[in-house]
Design an enzyme around this catalytic site. Structure first.
Site, PDB file in Angstrom:
ATOM      1  N   ASP A 121       0.847  -1.178   0.000  1.00 38.14           N
ATOM      2  CA  ASP A 121       0.000   0.000   0.000  1.00 38.14           C
ATOM      3  C   ASP A 121       0.894   1.244   0.000  1.00 38.14           C
ATOM      4  OD1 ASP A 121       1.028  -0.112   2.533  1.00 38.14           O
ATOM      5  OD2 ASP A 121      -0.882   0.023   3.577  1.00 38.14           O
ATOM      6  N   ASP A 152      -1.785  -3.459   6.211  1.00 38.55           N
ATOM      7  CA  ASP A 152      -2.079  -3.428   7.645  1.00 38.55           C
ATOM      8  C   ASP A 152      -3.549  -3.187   7.964  1.00 38.55           C
ATOM      9  OD1 ASP A 152      -2.351  -0.817   6.871  1.00 38.55           O
ATOM     10  OD2 ASP A 152      -1.002   0.022   8.383  1.00 38.55           O
ATOM     11  N   ASP A 182      -6.877  -5.208   3.484  1.00 40.83           N
ATOM     12  CA  ASP A 182      -5.721  -5.905   2.936  1.00 40.83           C
ATOM     13  C   ASP A 182      -5.750  -7.407   3.204  1.00 40.83           C
ATOM     14  OD1 ASP A 182      -4.481  -3.536   1.986  1.00 40.83           O
ATOM     15  OD2 ASP A 182      -3.801  -3.082   4.013  1.00 40.83           O
TER      16      ASP A 182
END
Length: 920
Positions: A394, A663, A667
């Site tokens: 990300d 996190d 995800d």
């Protein structure tokens, strides 16, 4: 060992989290038809009773209270029911662990050979073989035992927690104090607190929000748009909505009750308060898990690779040992002696130290990784870590600083506006779901000190939690009795879709027409191009005629303005991306953020950017087109969780070993789909559960160091496998040649066993060896087929010099009769041990050993010691015990020449092999 012990402490800081991940894997094996039949009737009855009781009824039956239990009550219940842990997750007893360390194919085979030696009265051989088994088993037992004890001591520090509601001083205590002691006590209001999951007891009230794991079997008491993923338990692919009361048709299956929550599942969106019904082994998961014997994972590619090599060597032994037996039996005529010699050859072919080397190498690598702030939850993941060639990550907190600042708060035309700040603050202050970095930035904003009083002037009425489909969330507050205010904030496009008017200066509102939409998008694009992440804020006033609001109420809103956040890139990001690229790992950014902000950050950190692919573009692609697209582009924005998962699967389908770093709850699907899931210790529960690797620092630089260490670990393990395979092959080839032409055995069974034992001892230090930088420049993939080629290529080299030694002893030293066989055997014993031990240094590196690449000091000292001991045995007092005789001084110049020749030829062949096949 003390060094390892202290490092194991840091390595195993995530043992408790690892247990919860195992729950998910076990649950995968439990879902499916017929599972409910495995649950005892009394548990099903208890869960159904909790589902059908009224809220007061279930609280009364669990001896709980609407304000929760007191700490004293929790203590009493905990003494009765025990910790909230599933029994199978407890550490193995020492004798079970010892058996686990012993029961591998090699040890079992050696045990059979030791028993045969004992019953054939070859007691010396039985002792040596038994020593091999004991050494292999105890080293593994000691190392794993230390790690397990360290984990038990530290699991309290890292255990996942649950938010519970606890009462203060109990009412009955207050009454007793007033009636009998004339003391006036006051009950304290209920408080929320974090407690370890294992400390939960039946009757406990738990507060749940998006990203939380369900810590026990619970009954929902209050819920707001609560959606739970229980696919691992039931096989349902879509999240299931849960309510305080069961809705739908009557059922006798607890899994079909939509007011029950089950341990091991997780909250996707919404919030809830629930009461714990059963814990530990009494949970639905606990009962099923204890009945499932095949709870272990399917072997990973690494495990499958090690197993394939193991069985390759075993099959090789099963073919060659009978040949050795027949050749020696027919040529020597002594079948008993031939049988014992064949047994010794079988022992020599058995890589009995392989399990210990694999375990200790992986553990040592994990320990070193922990010092680099990388915690390995599953040791086998180290291999995938080293093999990873694509990293998907990300943007927020990885490329950027993870310290978001509220930079601007503007009206719809880009002018600073305190009204927008006020509404954004109320929304973040009153929402009880998963507070993200944006909410914290709003609440921490320096100019909001005066706003704290503002929040106290309002009363919360309701909220509509965030989810990843709507990408917005709302709270409803009341300042005056005559109206409610619904305040909504979220992604710009999603907020605009729900707006029909815009507010301009002076409080006037205008119709949201096409021209206004174009102007609004121009303002937000300008903010994005400045590198600001923009969140839109909207509201509407509604009559105070209801207290329950739902997603349908997020309509006909008035756009108030925007709050814009600055999340600057980390200084370490650009060097980390460069380092990863140099080590063969390409980075792809997968983010749900705006494409303009994402593009600006990527340019600032030096990530090559041809084009940003949006999530909605992926929806129109089939799998073949997606596979082509993910190879070409490396930045993807405005993605949903399913988009991320599709990209990861497409990359894996193209043959890449894919790591995914995330996190958030969004995800989790991609973390599970990746070859290696990477998360951070500050991640939501479900992300940590799905990850194989936990970073203590959210940084690509830390990750790059972890990748390098993972490759070093894998490289050291590969050394032993290659050495053992090639050495064993060469030995058998030499034995067959000697057996066919010699009138006596080339080496006695006991001598072969001692030689093999000394060689095994020299390998113990391999996990501590250095690794050439060149060997970690590229991803290391497991290739069992390469082992066979390596074995056939390098094995016969030692046989050339073995045969040279045979000729030397036969023709030069005249050891060519049965009476002189001890001299012959002593000569080959020394040369064989030296070449076998030197192979460690020759094959550990493609470079020139000792000069271009030096082994670590422990390995160097160990091999020197074994070589010295091998030379000393025939010359010392123990030689007679092993039927070895002192060698003449003239032997040693020949021995040095043979060893040097072996080294030169091996180096030359190694250079040819590298040019032809590569080294890894």
């Amino acid at each position: 060992m003390n060094f390892l012990k202290s490092l194991f402490v840091s390595f195993l800081r995530t043992r408790h989290t690892m247990r919860h991940f195992r729950r998910l894997m076990i649950l995968d094996s439990l879902s499916g038809p017929g599972v409910t039949r495995a649950v005892p009737d009394d548990l099903a009855t208890e869960l159904m009773q909790a589902a059908t009781d009224s809220t007061p009824g279930v609280l009364a039956r669990l001896h709980s209270h609407e304000d929760g239990l007191t700490s004293a009550e929790v203590g009493l219940i905990a003494e009765r029911v025990g910790p909230n842990e599933v029994e199978h997750e407890k550490p193995l007893r020492w004798w079970q662990h010892l058996w686990h360390c012993y029961k591998n194919p090699f040890n079992l085979l050696l045990t059979v050979l030791a028993a045969v030696s004992f019953f054939t009265e070859d007691f010396k051989a039985a002792i040596v073989i038994g020593l091999m088994v004991v050494l292999s088993t105890l080293i593994r037992f000691v190392q794993e035992g230390r790690s397990s004890r360290a984990a038990e001591r530290l699991k309290e520090m890292v255990s996942n927690t649950a938010t519970v509601i606890r009462r203060g001083l109990a009412t009955d205590v207050v009454e007793v104090a007033k009636r009998y002691f004339d003391v006036q006590l006051h009950t304290r209001p209920p408080v929320r607190m974090e407690v370890p999951i294992k400390a939960l007891v039946p009757g406990e009230l738990v507060v749940l929000s998006a990203g939380d794991m369900i810590p026990a079997d619970c009954r929902v008491l209050l819920a707001k748009d609560l959606f739970v993923s229980q696919s691992a338990m039931t096989g349902e692919s879509l999240p299931v909505e849960k309510f305080p009361e069961h809705r739908g048709s009557a059922s006798r299956n607890p899994l079909e009750m939509n007011n029950l929550l089950f341990m091991g599942t997780n909250v996707v969106s919404g919030s809830a308060t629930a009461v714990v019904v059963t814990t530990g082994n009494r949970t639905y998961f606990g009962v099923l898990a204890t009945r499932v014997t095949a709870a272990d994972r399917t072997p990973t590619s690494f495990q499958a690779g090690v197993n394939s090599v193991s069985w390759l060597l075993i099959r090789f032994a099963l073919v060659m040992v009978p040949i050795v037996l027949l050749v020696n039996g027919f040529t020597k005529g002594n079948w008993t002696e031939a049988f014992l010699f064949a047994l010794s050859v079988a022992v020599g072919l058995t890589p009995e130290m392989l399990p210990m080397i694999v375990t200790s190498t992986l553990a040592k690598g994990a320990v070193i990784l922990s010092r680099k702030k990388v915690i390995v939850k599953r040791l086998d993941a180290i291999q995938n870590f080293g093999a990873m060639d694509v990293l998907c990550t990300d943007k927020t907190g990885t490329l950027t600083q993870d310290k978001i600042f509220l930079e601007r708060h503007t009206d719809v035309f880009g002018q600073d506006s305190d009204d927008v700040l006020k509404y954004a603050y109320l929304n973040s202050y009153y929402q009880t779901g998963l507070k993200n970095l944006l909410d914290r930035a709003v609440l921490d904003h320096a100019g909001l000190q005066a706003e704290l009083k503002l929040a106290q002037d309002y009363q919360k009425v309701d909220e509509i939690p965030f989810d990843f489909e709507r990408r917005r969330m709302s709270v409803v507050v009341s300042e005056q009795n005559h109206h409610h205010e619904l305040i909504c904030k979220g992604a710009v496009e999603e907020i605009l879709a729900a707006c029909t008017r815009v507010q301009v200066s002076g409080g006037e509102s205008l119709l949201f027409d096409a021209a206004m939409l174009e102007r609004v998008r121009s303002v937000t694009s300008d903010l994005n191009e400045q590198g600001l992440r923009v969140v839109a804020v909207a509201m509407k006033e509604v009559p105070p005629n209801k207290s329950i609001y739902a997603i349908g109420d997020e309509a006909e809103l008035t756009l108030i303005g925007y709050i814009a956040f600055l999340d600057p890139p980390k200084e370490s990001t650009a060097p980390a991306l460069k380092a990863l690229a140099e080590h063969g790992v390409s980075v792809k950014v997968l983010t749900g953020d705006n494409e303009l902000v994402t593009a600006k950050i990527c340019r600032e950190v030096g990530l090559p950017l041809e084009r940003v692919i949006l999530g909605q573009q992926l929806d129109a692609l089939d799998e073949a087109a997606l596979s082509t697209l993910v190879e070409r582009y490396n930045v993807f924005a405005k993605l949903t969780p399913l988009h991320k998962e599709r990209i990861v699967r497409a990359l894996r389908g193209n043959g890449h070993v894919v790591g995914f770093m995330g996190d958030g709850i969004n995800d989790a699907p991609a973390l599970r789909a990746a070859d290696i899931g990477i998360s951070v210790d500050s991640a939501v529960d479900i992300a940590k559960e799905a990850a194989d690797i936990i970073l203590l620092e959210k940084s690509l630089m830390v990750l790059e160091e972890g990748v390098i260490e993972g490759r070093k670990t894998f490289s050291n393990m590969l050394k032993y496998i290659r050495m053992t395979a090639s050495s064993n092959f060469g030995n058998v080839f030499s034995v067959l040649v000697a057996s066919a032409f010699l009138p006596f055995l080339p080496m006695l069974p006991l001598q072969l066993l001692v030689q093999n034992l000394l060689y095994d001892i020299s390998q113990i230090a391999i996990p501590f060896d250095n690794v050439d930088e060149d060997l970690v420049k590229k991803p290391l993939k497991w290739n069992p087929g390469d082992i066979g080629r390596f074995m056939v290529f390098f094995g016969p080299i030692s046989s050339i010099f073995d045969i040279t030694t045979f000729c030397l002893m036969w023709y030069v030293f005249k050891a060519n009769t049965v009476q002189d066989q001890s001299l012959f055997q002593s000569g080959w014993f020394v040369v064989g041990l030296l070449t076998q031990t030197l192979i460690v240094h020759m094959i550990r590196t493609p470079r020139l050993p000792f000069i271009q690449s030096r082994a670590a000091l422990p390995l160097t000292l160990m091999t020197l010691f074994i070589m010295a001991l091998g030379i000393f045995l025939p010359m010392g007092p123990l030689g007679e015990y092993f039927k070895l005789v002192p060698l003449p001084l003239l032997y040693f110049p020949f021995m040095v020449a043979i060893v040097l020749g072996y080294m030169v030829l091996t180096q030359w062949m190694k250079a040819f092999y590298v040019r032809r096949f590569g080294w890894q």
